[in-house]
Design a protein around this motif. Structure first.
Motif, PDB file in Angstrom:
ATOM      1  N   ARG A  12      -0.557   6.045  12.621  1.00 27.14           N
ATOM      2  CA  ARG A  12      -1.396   5.742  11.455  1.00 27.14           C
ATOM      3  C   ARG A  12      -0.607   4.960  10.406  1.00 27.14           C
ATOM      4  NH1 ARG A  12      -1.822   7.929   6.720  1.00 27.14           N
ATOM      5  NH2 ARG A  12      -0.822   9.891   7.248  1.00 27.14           N
ATOM      6  N   LEU A  13       0.604   5.420  10.098  1.00 25.74           N
ATOM      7  CA  LEU A  13       1.424   4.732   9.098  1.00 25.74           C
ATOM      8  C   LEU A  13       1.820   3.328   9.565  1.00 25.74           C
ATOM      9  CD1 LEU A  13       3.718   7.689   7.990  1.00 25.74           C
ATOM     10  CD2 LEU A  13       1.894   6.618   6.647  1.00 25.74           C
TER      11      LEU A  13
ATOM     12  N   LYS B 161      -1.538  -3.775   9.443  1.00 25.98           N
ATOM     13  CA  LYS B 161      -2.735  -4.387   8.855  1.00 25.98           C
ATOM     14  C   LYS B 161      -2.373  -5.142   7.577  1.00 25.98           C
ATOM     15  CE  LYS B 161      -6.341  -1.411  10.713  1.00 25.98           C
ATOM     16  NZ  LYS B 161      -7.358  -0.387  10.400  1.00 25.98           N
ATOM     17  N   TYR B 162      -1.463  -4.608   6.802  1.00 28.61           N
ATOM     18  CA  TYR B 162      -1.019  -5.290   5.597  1.00 28.61           C
ATOM     19  C   TYR B 162      -0.340  -6.609   5.959  1.00 28.61           C
ATOM     20  CZ  TYR B 162       0.911  -5.972   0.951  1.00 28.61           C
ATOM     21  OH  TYR B 162       1.227  -6.495  -0.277  1.00 28.61           O
TER      22      TYR B 162
ATOM     23  N   SER C 194       4.748   1.661  -0.647  1.00 30.20           N
ATOM     24  CA  SER C 194       5.755   1.149   0.265  1.00 30.20           C
ATOM     25  C   SER C 194       6.288  -0.150  -0.321  1.00 30.20           C
ATOM     26  CB  SER C 194       5.141   0.881   1.638  1.00 30.20           C
ATOM     27  OG  SER C 194       4.621   2.072   2.165  1.00 30.20           O
TER      28      SER C 194
ATOM     29  N   ASP D 261       8.413   0.729   4.972  1.00 25.65           N
ATOM     30  CA  ASP D 261       7.673   1.907   4.502  1.00 25.65           C
ATOM     31  C   ASP D 261       8.664   3.015   4.138  1.00 25.65           C
ATOM     32  OD1 ASP D 261       5.746   3.748   3.881  1.00 25.65           O
ATOM     33  OD2 ASP D 261       5.249   4.205   5.963  1.00 25.65           O
TER      34      ASP D 261
ATOM     35  N   PRO E 139       0.809  -1.219   0.000  1.00 22.65           N
ATOM     36  CA  PRO E 139       0.000   0.000   0.000  1.00 22.65           C
ATOM     37  C   PRO E 139       0.841   1.267   0.000  1.00 22.65           C
ATOM     38  CG  PRO E 139      -0.764  -1.543   1.662  1.00 22.65           C
ATOM     39  CD  PRO E 139       0.508  -2.095   1.111  1.00 22.65           C
ATOM     40  N   LYS E 140       0.317   2.279  -0.665  1.00 20.28           N
ATOM     41  CA  LYS E 140       0.927   3.606  -0.699  1.00 20.28           C
ATOM     42  C   LYS E 140       2.367   3.579  -1.192  1.00 20.28           C
ATOM     43  CE  LYS E 140      -2.101   5.795   2.471  1.00 20.28           C
ATOM     44  NZ  LYS E 140      -2.458   7.105   2.773  1.00 20.28           N
TER      45      LYS E 140
ATOM     46  N   GLU F 116      -1.179   1.024   9.249  1.00 17.78           N
ATOM     47  CA  GLU F 116      -1.393   0.608   7.857  1.00 17.78           C
ATOM     48  C   GLU F 116      -0.473  -0.563   7.503  1.00 17.78           C
ATOM     49  OE1 GLU F 116      -0.910   3.894   5.166  1.00 17.78           O
ATOM     50  OE2 GLU F 116      -2.535   5.027   6.098  1.00 17.78           O
TER      51      GLU F 116
END
Length: 156
Positions: A86-87, A93-94, A23, A70, A20-21, A90
């Motif tokens: 928050r980061l 959760k991944y 990373s 990340d 995600p994002k 994320e």
């Protein structure tokens, strides 16, 4: 038993899985298709935690590992705690999507800002790097140690 190794190249899409994002995620370890063991997840804000992962691989050679770096958002050191949490959430959760059985936060800043939140919201074992300072201080003969930390880590 198969051995699966990926060569890590910082900020290169070669041999790196996109997460995600934008990373990066790197899967390292021994893959045992018959056993289908749950991997140990490693979260880091960049690639500094690879040294921790390599030591874990030496100590636990029959474990599977998955490493989430990340590096797109790194460095975390000058961010506010809410953004770091928050980061980190994320990324965690991944990793949970891979069914990790435990999590190592291989980043002092993420440990300081987010470990308590993660421990309060997830039931799997979560190991952070920051607590290593106390045992180090007990083992030194001079009773002095050097701690290198980011602004965000010091604030926590």
């Amino acid at each position: 038993m198969q051995t699966f190794t990926i060569k890590f190249s910082y900020k290169s899409k070669k041999s790196v899985y996109t997460a995600p994002k934008n990373s990066y995620i790197v899967i390292m370890g021994i893959i045992q298709s018959e056993k289908k063991a749950k991997p140990i997840g490693f979260f880091d804000s960049g690639i500094g935690g690879l040294s921790v992962l390599l030591e874990a691989r030496k100590l636990l050679p029959h474990e599977d590992f998955i490493y989430y770096a990340d590096n797109i958002n790194a460095p975390y050191g000058n961010m506010v705690d809410k953004k770091i949490t928050r980061l980190t959430l994320e990324g965690v959760k991944y990793l949970l999507g891979f069914g990790v059985k435990m999590l190592v936060i291989a980043c002092n800043t993420a440990t300081a800002a987010a470990a308590n939140y993660l421990r309060g919201n997830f039931s799997l074992p979560i190991i952070g790097l920051e607590p290593a300072v106390l045992p180090a201080s007990r083992q030194t003969k001079t009773k002095r140690i050097l701690v290198i930390a980011t602004q965000a880590t010091i604030k926590c």
